[in-house]
Motif scaffolding. Structure first.
Motif, PDB file in Angstrom:
ATOM      1  N   THR A  30     -50.148 -10.641 -49.304  1.00  0.00           N
ATOM      2  CA  THR A  30     -50.728  -9.453 -48.669  1.00  0.00           C
ATOM      3  C   THR A  30     -52.171  -9.680 -48.225  1.00  0.00           C
ATOM      4  O   THR A  30     -52.863  -8.730 -47.876  1.00  0.00           O
ATOM      5  CB  THR A  30     -50.720  -8.249 -49.635  1.00  0.00           C
ATOM      6  OG1 THR A  30     -51.545  -8.580 -50.755  1.00  0.00           O
ATOM      7  CG2 THR A  30     -49.332  -7.908 -50.107  1.00  0.00           C
ATOM      8  N   VAL A  31     -52.642 -10.923 -48.283  1.00  0.00           N
ATOM      9  CA  VAL A  31     -54.023 -11.187 -47.864  1.00  0.00           C
ATOM     10  C   VAL A  31     -54.022 -12.184 -46.703  1.00  0.00           C
ATOM     11  O   VAL A  31     -52.970 -12.670 -46.285  1.00  0.00           O
ATOM     12  CB  VAL A  31     -54.876 -11.734 -49.037  1.00  0.00           C
ATOM     13  CG1 VAL A  31     -54.954 -10.724 -50.158  1.00  0.00           C
ATOM     14  CG2 VAL A  31     -54.304 -13.047 -49.542  1.00  0.00           C
ATOM     15  N   THR A  32     -55.211 -12.505 -46.201  1.00  0.00           N
ATOM     16  CA  THR A  32     -55.287 -13.447 -45.083  1.00  0.00           C
ATOM     17  C   THR A  32     -55.461 -14.873 -45.607  1.00  0.00           C
ATOM     18  O   THR A  32     -55.873 -15.077 -46.748  1.00  0.00           O
ATOM     19  CB  THR A  32     -56.482 -13.114 -44.177  1.00  0.00           C
ATOM     20  OG1 THR A  32     -57.672 -13.216 -44.965  1.00  0.00           O
ATOM     21  CG2 THR A  32     -56.367 -11.726 -43.595  1.00  0.00           C
ATOM     22  N   GLN A  33     -55.149 -15.823 -44.740  1.00  0.00           N
ATOM     23  CA  GLN A  33     -55.274 -17.227 -45.104  1.00  0.00           C
ATOM     24  C   GLN A  33     -56.705 -17.590 -45.582  1.00  0.00           C
ATOM     25  O   GLN A  33     -56.841 -18.231 -46.619  1.00  0.00           O
ATOM     26  CB  GLN A  33     -54.838 -18.100 -43.917  1.00  0.00           C
ATOM     27  CG  GLN A  33     -55.087 -19.581 -44.072  1.00  0.00           C
ATOM     28  CD  GLN A  33     -54.025 -20.270 -44.917  1.00  0.00           C
ATOM     29  OE1 GLN A  33     -53.319 -19.621 -45.678  1.00  0.00           O
ATOM     30  NE2 GLN A  33     -53.912 -21.564 -44.788  1.00  0.00           N
ATOM     31  N   PRO A  34     -57.768 -17.163 -44.861  1.00  0.00           N
ATOM     32  CA  PRO A  34     -59.120 -17.524 -45.329  1.00  0.00           C
ATOM     33  C   PRO A  34     -59.419 -17.022 -46.732  1.00  0.00           C
ATOM     34  O   PRO A  34     -60.135 -17.681 -47.491  1.00  0.00           O
ATOM     35  CB  PRO A  34     -60.048 -16.843 -44.298  1.00  0.00           C
ATOM     36  CG  PRO A  34     -59.211 -16.711 -43.083  1.00  0.00           C
ATOM     37  CD  PRO A  34     -57.806 -16.488 -43.555  1.00  0.00           C
ATOM     38  N   GLU A  35     -58.853 -15.859 -47.090  1.00  0.00           N
ATOM     39  CA  GLU A  35     -59.115 -15.345 -48.434  1.00  0.00           C
ATOM     40  C   GLU A  35     -58.518 -16.253 -49.512  1.00  0.00           C
ATOM     41  O   GLU A  35     -58.998 -16.283 -50.638  1.00  0.00           O
ATOM     42  CB  GLU A  35     -58.523 -13.936 -48.587  1.00  0.00           C
ATOM     43  CG  GLU A  35     -59.351 -12.855 -47.912  1.00  0.00           C
ATOM     44  CD  GLU A  35     -58.728 -11.487 -48.076  1.00  0.00           C
ATOM     45  OE1 GLU A  35     -59.036 -10.806 -49.056  1.00  0.00           O
ATOM     46  OE2 GLU A  35     -57.883 -11.123 -47.223  1.00  0.00           O
ATOM     47  N   ILE A  36     -57.456 -16.976 -49.151  1.00  0.00           N
ATOM     48  CA  ILE A  36     -56.818 -17.845 -50.135  1.00  0.00           C
ATOM     49  C   ILE A  36     -57.490 -19.212 -50.180  1.00  0.00           C
ATOM     50  O   ILE A  36     -57.729 -19.757 -51.257  1.00  0.00           O
ATOM     51  CB  ILE A  36     -55.312 -18.011 -49.821  1.00  0.00           C
ATOM     52  CG1 ILE A  36     -54.592 -16.687 -50.059  1.00  0.00           C
ATOM     53  CG2 ILE A  36     -54.688 -19.090 -50.700  1.00  0.00           C
ATOM     54  CD1 ILE A  36     -53.147 -16.705 -49.704  1.00  0.00           C
ATOM     55  N   VAL A  37     -57.806 -19.766 -49.020  1.00  0.00           N
ATOM     56  CA  VAL A  37     -58.316 -21.142 -49.029  1.00  0.00           C
ATOM     57  C   VAL A  37     -59.774 -21.222 -49.498  1.00  0.00           C
ATOM     58  O   VAL A  37     -60.282 -22.317 -49.720  1.00  0.00           O
ATOM     59  CB  VAL A  37     -58.176 -21.832 -47.648  1.00  0.00           C
ATOM     60  CG1 VAL A  37     -56.700 -22.013 -47.313  1.00  0.00           C
ATOM     61  CG2 VAL A  37     -58.886 -21.059 -46.568  1.00  0.00           C
ATOM     62  N   ARG A  38     -60.449 -20.062 -49.621  1.00  0.00           N
ATOM     63  CA  ARG A  38     -61.773 -20.102 -50.253  1.00  0.00           C
ATOM     64  C   ARG A  38     -61.657 -19.522 -51.653  1.00  0.00           C
ATOM     65  O   ARG A  38     -61.849 -18.328 -51.846  1.00  0.00           O
ATOM     66  CB  ARG A  38     -62.784 -19.308 -49.418  1.00  0.00           C
ATOM     67  CG  ARG A  38     -63.412 -20.127 -48.285  1.00  0.00           C
ATOM     68  CD  ARG A  38     -64.680 -19.448 -47.758  1.00  0.00           C
ATOM     69  NE  ARG A  38     -64.425 -18.089 -47.315  1.00  0.00           N
ATOM     70  CZ  ARG A  38     -64.009 -17.788 -46.070  1.00  0.00           C
ATOM     71  NH1 ARG A  38     -63.813 -18.727 -45.190  1.00  0.00           N
ATOM     72  NH2 ARG A  38     -63.798 -16.529 -45.738  1.00  0.00           N
TER      73      ARG A  38
END
Lengths: 282, 293
Positions: free
Chosen positions: A39-47
Motif C-alpha cells: 500500500t506504499v510507494t516504491q521510494p518509501e520501501i527502498v529507503r
C-alpha cells in the motif's frame, strides 16, 4: 467448578493471554508487513526503514499488479491457479470415488493387484520423479497447458485411501437392501453412497484445493510461457535478474493476492478444514 | 478388511478403476520406472546414446563430497525445522489449553498461516531480511549486527529454517491442541491435588500422554521438510551460498534441470524414493500401533 483446581486465574490467566497474543503477533507480522508494503510507494520501501503503517497506494498498486503485472497480468495468473486448484481437487475426488467404490464393493479378478498398484503411489511425491514426469508431459505436448498442470498431480492415492476407509464404515445393510430391491450398483452409488459421503468430499475438497493452489515446483518446470504461470510460482519470476531493484509494492500486492484465496477457504470452512486435515493424515 | 456384501460383475468395476489406473500408469509408474532405468545409464555429451554403467551413478554420488554435504544439509535443515515448528506450536498449544474460554478464538487466529504456500512464505521472509530494503535486517544493522544471508551460510540456513517453520506452526498447533484436550482433566486434577506444580505435571503426565501426537508430528514434519520446502529454498537462497542450503530435493532439481546431468539426477531420485519408503513404513508401523491403544 472442578476446573478451578487446575486452571490459572488472575495474574496467571493474564500471562497465558499475553503469551498467546505475543505468539499471534509473531505469526501475523510477516503478513502485516507484506500488506503495508503493498500500500506504499516504491521510494518509501527502498529507503529503509519502510513504514509500519499502511499508505494510500492500495488501489494503485493492486490495479497495476492485476492489470499489467510484471511478466503477465496477475489477474491471468490468479485464473490459472484457480483452474489448476479446481482441476486437481475435483479430478482427484472423482477418480478416487469411482476407484474406491470398485475396490470396496466388488469382488473381481485382479482386485488385490489394483489395490496395491494404487496404494504404492502413496509413497512418492512428484518432487522425487520430476525429470521423467517432465519428459512424459513434454512428449504429450502438454507443456504450458492446464492438463499438464493438473494430471501429474492427480496421480496419487491419498483420496482413494480416504474414501476406501469411509466406505468400509458404511453399514452392510444398506448395500444388502439395495441389492434386494434390485438396484443396480451405480444406482446404489449415486443415491446412497454419494449423499452419505458429502461431508468427507467437502473436507477433502478444502485440503486438495489448498494443495493444488500452493504447488510450486511443478508449475515452475512446465509453464515457460508467462501467461500460463500460476500466481504462487509467478511471484519469484517478478524479481529482476542481476542488480536491479525489485518492484516491491507490486510484488507484495501479488503475494497478498496469492495467499488470499486459500486463507479465505481455511477460515470460512474451518470445521471442514480441520476434519479434512485430521482425516488425510490418519 | 473386506465387505460382506458385494455386487457381482467384473466389467463395471474395471471401468470404474480405469481413470485412476490410466493416470497412475502414465504419470506415476512409467516416470518412476524411467527414473530407475535412467539411474543405470550415463547419456553421452550429445544426448544421442546412453551408456550402461550399472550402479556407477550411485557409486559416484555416494563418493561425491557435494552430494554427501547435501545429505548433511538436509538432515540439519529438517531437524531444525521440526524442532522449531513443533516447539513453538507446543508452547502455544499448552497456553491455549489452559484457557477455559477462548481457546477456539486463538485457534482461528493461529491456523490460517497453514494456507500460505511455502514459496509465498519464502517471499515474505526474504522481504523482511532483504539486505537492501528488509525491515528486520535494517533494525539489526542499527543494533550493530550486519545481516547478510546472501554471503553468510549460517544466516542463510537460519532464514530458510524460520521461513519453513512459520506456516508449519499452525499445523502442529492444531494437532497438539487436539492432543492436549483429549487428556482427561481428572488425571491432571488428581496430580494437582497431590501438590504437583504446573511444570511437574507437564513433565510427568501431560508430555508422556501426548507422545503419540508428538511422534506422529515428528514423522510428518520430517517428510514436510524433506519434500515440501522446495519453494522456500528456491525463492530465498536458490540453494546458496556455496550450496549451504541445497537440500536433496533441490539438488535433484538443480542437477536435472539446470545442470542437465540426467543420470545423476535419476540416481538421486531413486535414493530419495528409498528415503520416502523408509519414512512411510515408519509412519504406517506407528499408525498400526496407535490403532491398538
Amino acid at each position: 467448578m472442578a476446573d478451578g483446581m487446575v486452571e490459572k486465574r488472575g495474574v496467571g490467566l493474564w500471562f497465558t493471554h499475553l503469551g498467546l497474543i505475543i505468539g499471534v503477533l509473531i505469526i501475523f507480522f510477516p503478513i502485516w508487513l507484506a500488506f503495508v508494503a503493498s500500500t506504499v510507494t516504491q521510494p518509501e520501501i527502498v529507503r529503509p526503514p519502510m513504514p509500519l503503517w499502511p499508505g494510500d497506494q492500495f488501489f494503485e498498486n493492486y490495479r497495476k499488479a492485476l492489470v499489467s503485472g510484471i511478466n503477465a497480468p496477475v489477474a491471468k495468473m490468479l485464473f490459472n491457479s484457480f483452474v489448476m486448484a479446481m482441476g486437481i481437487a475435483l479430478g482427484k475426488i472423482v477418480i478416487s470415488l469411482l476407484s474406491a467404490f470398485a475396490i470396496v464393493y466388488f469382488k473381481f479378478p485382479g482386485r488385490r493387484l489394483f489395490f496395491w498398484l494404487i496404494f504404492l503411489t502413496l509413497m512418492l511425491p512428484v518432487e522425487v520423479r520430476i525429470v521423467p514426469t517432465y519428459e512424459v508431459v513434454a512428449g504429450f505436448g502438454m507443456l504450458n497447458s492446464y492438463s499438464g498442470l493438473i494430471f501429474p498431480l492427480i496421480a496419487s492415492a491419498t483420496a482413494t485411501f480416504l474414501f476406501r476407509q469411509f466406505f468400509m464404515t458404511v453399514p452392510d445393510e444398506l448395500a444388502e437392501a439395495a441389492r434386494v430391491d434390485g438396484a443396480r450398483p451405480m444406482r446404489f452409488f449415486w443415491d446412497i453412497l454419494l449423499p452419505m459421503s458429502r461431508t468427507n468430499i467437502a473436507a477433502l475438497f478444502v485440503i486438495l484445493f489448498i494443495y493444488g493452489w500452493n504447488q510450486y515446483l511443478w508449475p515452475l518446470l512446465i509453464t515457460t510461457d508467462p501467461s500460463m504461470n500460476t500466481i504462487v510460482m509467478g511471484i519469484k519470476q517478478m524479481f529482476p535478474s542481476g542488480d536491479d531493484i525489485a518492484d516491491w509494492p507490486v510484488i507484495m500486492a501479488t503475494s497478498i493476492l496469492a495467499m488470499l484465496p486459500p486463507i479465505i477457504v481455511v477460515i470460512s470452512m474451518q470445521k471442514l478444514f480441520i476434519r479434512g486435515l485430521v482425516d488425510s493424515e490418519k | 478388511m473386506e465387505k460382506r456384501v458385494t455386487f457381482k460383475g467384473w466389467l463395471l468395476p474395471l471401468c470404474l478403476l480405469l481413470p485412476q489406473v490410466v493416470i497412475t500408469a502414465v504419470f506415476f509408474f512409467y516416470p518412476a520406472g524411467q527414473a530407475i532405468y535412467q539411474s543405470l545409464f550415463i547419456p553421452d555429451p550429445f544426448g544421442l546414446s546412453m551408456r550402461f554403467v550399472g550402479l556407477g551413478n550411485f557409486e559416484y554420488l555416494l563418493g561425491d563430497p557435494y552430494y554427501r554435504a547435501s545429505f548433511l544439509t538436509t538432515a540439519i535443515f529438517s531437524g531444525l525445522v521440526t524442532v522449531v515448528s513443533m516447539g513453538m506450536a507446543l508452547y502455544l498449544a499448552v497456553l491455549a489449553d489452559r484457557l477455559i474460554k477462548g481457546s477456539g478464538t486463538y485457534r482461528t487466529l493461529l491456523i490460517w498461516p497453514y494456507a500460505v504456500a511455502p514459496a509465498v512464505a519464502g517471499v515474505l521472509w526474504l522481504f523482511m531480511f532483504n539486505t537492501r530494503v528488509g525491515v528486520v535486517s535494517w533494525y539489526l544493522g542499527i543494533l550493530g549486527y550486519d545481516w547478510n544471508h546472501v554471503l553468510n551460510e549460517t544466516e542463510a540456513m537460519g532464514l530458510v529454517v524460520v521461513a519453513s517453520s512459520w506456516g508449519r506452526v499452525s499445523y502442529n498447533f492444531l494437532f497438539f491442541l487436539a492432543g492436549l484436550q483429549a487428556i482427561p482433566k481428572s488425571v491432571i486434577e488428581a496430580a494437582a491435588i497431590d501438590g504437583a506444580h504446573f511444570w511437574t505435571r507437564f513433565r510427568t503426565i501431560v508430555f508422556p500422554l501426548l507422545s503419540p501426537t508428538t511422534f506422529f508430528l515428528l514423522v510428518v514434519n520430517i517428510v514436510y521438510a524433506f519434500f515440501e520446502t522446495f519453494g522456500v529454498i528456491h525463492t530465498i537462497t536458490s540453494g546458496g551460498p556455496q550450496q549451504a542450503t541445497t537440500i536433496l530435493v533441490y539438488k535433484v532439481y538443480s542437477d536435472g534441470f539446470v545442470g542437465q546431468d540426467l543420470g545423476s539426477s535419476a540416481a538421486q531420485s531413486v535414493i530419495l524414493l528409498i528415503v520416502v519408503g523408509i519414512l512411510t513404513i515408519v509412519q504406517f508401523k506407528f499408525i498400526e500401533r496407535r490403532v491398538h491403544y
